[in-house]
Write an enzyme that holds these catalytic residues in place. Structure first.
Site, PDB file in Angstrom:
ATOM      1  N   HIS A  13      46.692  39.826  44.048  1.00 35.25           N
ATOM      2  CA  HIS A  13      46.412  38.808  42.855  1.00 35.25           C
ATOM      3  C   HIS A  13      44.763  39.036  42.688  1.00 35.25           C
ATOM      4  CE1 HIS A  13      46.960  34.600  41.507  1.00 35.25           C
ATOM      5  NE2 HIS A  13      45.509  35.004  40.969  1.00 35.25           N
ATOM      6  N   HIS A  15      42.034  39.079  38.965  1.00 35.70           N
ATOM      7  CA  HIS A  15      41.438  38.719  37.716  1.00 35.70           C
ATOM      8  C   HIS A  15      40.530  39.923  37.599  1.00 35.70           C
ATOM      9  CE1 HIS A  15      43.587  34.711  37.345  1.00 35.70           C
ATOM     10  NE2 HIS A  15      43.191  34.766  38.542  1.00 35.70           N
ATOM     11  N   LEU A  16      40.997  40.770  36.643  1.00 31.00           N
ATOM     12  CA  LEU A  16      39.940  41.955  36.203  1.00 31.00           C
ATOM     13  C   LEU A  16      39.324  41.654  35.154  1.00 31.00           C
ATOM     14  CD1 LEU A  16      41.803  45.034  37.174  1.00 31.00           C
ATOM     15  CD2 LEU A  16      40.073  43.937  38.467  1.00 31.00           C
ATOM     16  N   ARG A  17      39.604  40.712  34.229  1.00 33.88           N
ATOM     17  CA  ARG A  17      39.286  40.390  32.659  1.00 33.88           C
ATOM     18  C   ARG A  17      39.418  41.534  31.838  1.00 33.88           C
ATOM     19  NH1 ARG A  17      39.829  35.287  34.665  1.00 33.88           N
ATOM     20  NH2 ARG A  17      37.960  34.585  35.706  1.00 33.88           N
ATOM     21  N   ASN A  41      45.780  36.273  32.667  1.00 38.08           N
ATOM     22  CA  ASN A  41      45.225  35.113  31.684  1.00 38.08           C
ATOM     23  C   ASN A  41      43.973  35.672  31.191  1.00 38.08           C
ATOM     24  OD1 ASN A  41      43.821  35.427  34.265  1.00 38.08           O
ATOM     25  ND2 ASN A  41      43.162  33.164  34.305  1.00 38.08           N
ATOM     26  N   LYS A  99      53.980  35.971  35.367  1.00 33.91           N
ATOM     27  CA  LYS A  99      52.968  34.670  35.749  1.00 33.91           C
ATOM     28  C   LYS A  99      53.220  33.630  35.214  1.00 33.91           C
ATOM     29  CE  LYS A  99      49.813  32.978  38.301  1.00 33.91           C
ATOM     30  NZ  LYS A  99      48.390  33.115  38.658  1.00 33.91           N
ATOM     31  N   HIS A 136      51.225  29.994  39.940  1.00 33.27           N
ATOM     32  CA  HIS A 136      50.108  29.036  40.050  1.00 33.27           C
ATOM     33  C   HIS A 136      50.848  27.809  40.591  1.00 33.27           C
ATOM     34  CE1 HIS A 136      45.839  27.792  39.927  1.00 33.27           C
ATOM     35  NE2 HIS A 136      46.497  26.683  39.738  1.00 33.27           N
ATOM     36  N   HIS A 173      47.666  31.949  46.015  1.00 33.18           N
ATOM     37  CA  HIS A 173      46.653  31.676  46.745  1.00 33.18           C
ATOM     38  C   HIS A 173      47.073  30.180  47.157  1.00 33.18           C
ATOM     39  CE1 HIS A 173      46.977  29.717  42.601  1.00 33.18           C
ATOM     40  NE2 HIS A 173      46.387  30.783  42.189  1.00 33.18           N
ATOM     41  N   ASP A 246      42.579  36.633  44.622  1.00 30.61           N
ATOM     42  CA  ASP A 246      42.419  35.931  43.336  1.00 30.61           C
ATOM     43  C   ASP A 246      40.730  35.755  43.018  1.00 30.61           C
ATOM     44  OD1 ASP A 246      42.777  33.868  41.335  1.00 30.61           O
ATOM     45  OD2 ASP A 246      42.502  31.997  42.513  1.00 30.61           O
ATOM     46  N   HIS A 250      33.183  35.092  36.861  1.00 28.69           N
ATOM     47  CA  HIS A 250      32.773  34.443  35.679  1.00 28.69           C
ATOM     48  C   HIS A 250      31.253  34.482  35.758  1.00 28.69           C
ATOM     49  CE1 HIS A 250      36.245  31.881  34.704  1.00 28.69           C
ATOM     50  NE2 HIS A 250      36.513  31.648  36.058  1.00 28.69           N
ATOM     51  N   ALA A 262      36.107  27.333  36.947  1.00 28.95           N
ATOM     52  CA  ALA A 262      36.932  27.415  38.110  1.00 28.95           C
ATOM     53  C   ALA A 262      37.098  29.123  38.338  1.00 28.95           C
ATOM     54  CB  ALA A 262      38.288  26.852  38.198  1.00 28.95           C
TER      55      ALA A 262
HETATM   56  O1  DOR Z   1      39.668  29.413  40.162  1.00 22.00           O
HETATM   57  C1  DOR Z   1      40.467  30.154  39.620  1.00 22.00           C
HETATM   58  N1  DOR Z   1      40.099  30.862  38.470  1.00 22.00           N
HETATM   59  N2  DOR Z   1      41.995  29.886  39.696  1.00 22.00           N
HETATM   60  C2  DOR Z   1      42.754  30.450  38.928  1.00 22.00           C
HETATM   61  O2  DOR Z   1      43.869  30.060  39.074  1.00 22.00           O
HETATM   62  C3  DOR Z   1      42.353  31.260  37.935  1.00 22.00           C
HETATM   63  C4  DOR Z   1      41.150  31.787  37.947  1.00 22.00           C
HETATM   64  C5  DOR Z   1      40.384  32.418  36.524  1.00 22.00           C
HETATM   65  O3  DOR Z   1      40.816  33.032  35.948  1.00 22.00           O
HETATM   66  O4  DOR Z   1      39.251  32.456  36.687  1.00 22.00           O
HETATM   67 ZN    ZN Z   2      44.360  33.794  39.909  1.00 18.76          ZN
END
Ligand code: DOR
Ligand code: ZN
Length: 344
Positions: A13, A15-17, A41, A99, A136, A173, A246, A250, A262
């Site tokens: 799991h 997030h690579l953006r 996402n 997802k 999620h 998570h 996870d 950011h 978040a």
């Molecule tokens: O804290 C989080 N950040 N939880 C998530 O489910 C998404 C993730 C994000 O994409 O930043």
């Molecule tokens: Zn996530």
């Protein structure tokens, strides 16, 4: 023990953006993990197989040829996902999960599902094509933020597993002792990922010495009793509990902000942080199963043949890392980490 050599792990799991942010972070994941389940996402989200395949190419193009890394793609489920997309996803051979974000449960979830019954036909197609649902697990109404995962189990997850008896589900998570108990008592079709930050922190970490935006994520970090239950479960050698960081980059300006986003960035030290947890629990011999064997088995993937070595050797995490025009504040910034990659 100073050295630990294990099967090269998978991050189930991450997030690579995209774009410059992805180019800045993907190496951290690719240096530690053979494969990773890549979350969809983006904005706009990855909703079709065609988009996922193009995103996959961009990820690979951002990495030097010397790094061997396989991104395992996912699609973002919406109220309008066409049933036919599931067959396309499966046939592509590159999409490994769909997802499910309850709408407005977390970052970039505005296009998420409003009511799970709207996607029942899509879930049926997922059963037919044996594609797992990655979940999620938080309700997105006004329930107390610390109760949202527990309520999700009762209101959505349990009835869903009852209704779709052949659907494979990854509860992502997990953050509560209730989720641990639910997964352990559940069927073989249900698994869960556990992050390093939910294993290392309790909710005091959100407020220690002042508000700590870099410890804010969804699901929000819970009580010490929850953290202990997660550590006990992760280090117990349970084959349906496995590694998913996870890691969610950011920019500092979006985190240190009146409306801080978040997400916690752990990819720079992910495996090292898990090693710390397992060593402290006296279970370092169980890290390999959690990190490199159970996840791929659940997803029906071959086991990695490469191996990775960690060395017990304290280092200090940088206060910030470059992120396009901004910087990112990584987990443990300015603080010590007990393990490092032997060739890192
Ligand atoms: O804290 C989080 N950040 N939880 C998530 O489910 C998404 C993730 C994000 O994409 O930043
Ligand atoms: Zn996530």
């Amino acid at each position: 023990m100073r050295n630990l050599t294990i099967t090269c792990p998978d991050d189930c799991h991450v997030h690579l953006r995209d774009g410059a942010v992805m180019a800045a972070v993907v190496g951290d994941t690719a240096r530690r993990f053979a494969r990773a389940i890549v979350m969809p996402n983006l904005s706009p989200p990855v909703v079709t197989t065609a988009q996922a395949l193009k995103y996959r190419e961009r990820i690979l193009a951002a990495l030097p040829n010397t790094i061997r890394f396989t991104p395992l793609m996912t699609l973002y489920l919406t109220d309008n996902t066409p049933v036919e997309e599931i067959a396309k996803a499966k046939q592509s051979g590159q999409v490994f999960a769909i997802k499910y974000y309850p709408r407005r449960a977390t970052t970039n979830s505005d296009a998420g599902v409003t009511d799970i019954s709207k996607v029942y036909p899509v879930l049926e197609a997922m059963v037919e094509h044996d594609l797992p649902l990655s979940v999620h697990g938080e309700v997105s109404d006004n329930a107390d933020i610390f109760d949202r995962e527990r309520l999700f189990i009762d209101r959505i997850l349990e009835p869903l597993l009852e209704r779709f008896r052949d659907l494979r589900v990854v509860f992502e998570h997990i953050s509560t002792r209730e989720a641990v108990a639910f997964v352990k008592s559940g069927t073989d079709r249900l698994a869960a990922t556990i992050t390093p930050h939910h294993l290392l922190l309790n909710r005091n970490a959100l407020f220690e010495g002042g508000l700590q935006p870099h410890h804010y994520c969804h699901p929000v970090i819970k009580r010490e009793t929850d953290r202990r239950a997660l550590v006990e479960a992760a280090t117990s050698g349970h084959p349906r509990l496995f590694l998913g960081t996870d890691s969610a980059p950011h920019a500092r300006s979006s985190k240190e902000n009146a409306f801080g986003c978040a997400g916690i960035y752990t990819a720079h030290a992910a495996l090292e942080l898990y090693a710390e947890v397992f060593e402290e629990a006296g279970a370092i011999d169980r890290l390999e199963g959690f990190a490199g064997i159970y996840g791929s088995a659940f997803y029906g993937l071959p086991r990695n043949t490469d191996r990775v070595t960690l060395r017990k050797d304290v280092w200090t995490v940088p206060r910030s890392l470059p992120l396009g025009d901004d910087v990112i504040v990584p987990f443990r910034a300015g603080k010590a980490c007990a393990w490092r990659l032997a060739d890192g």
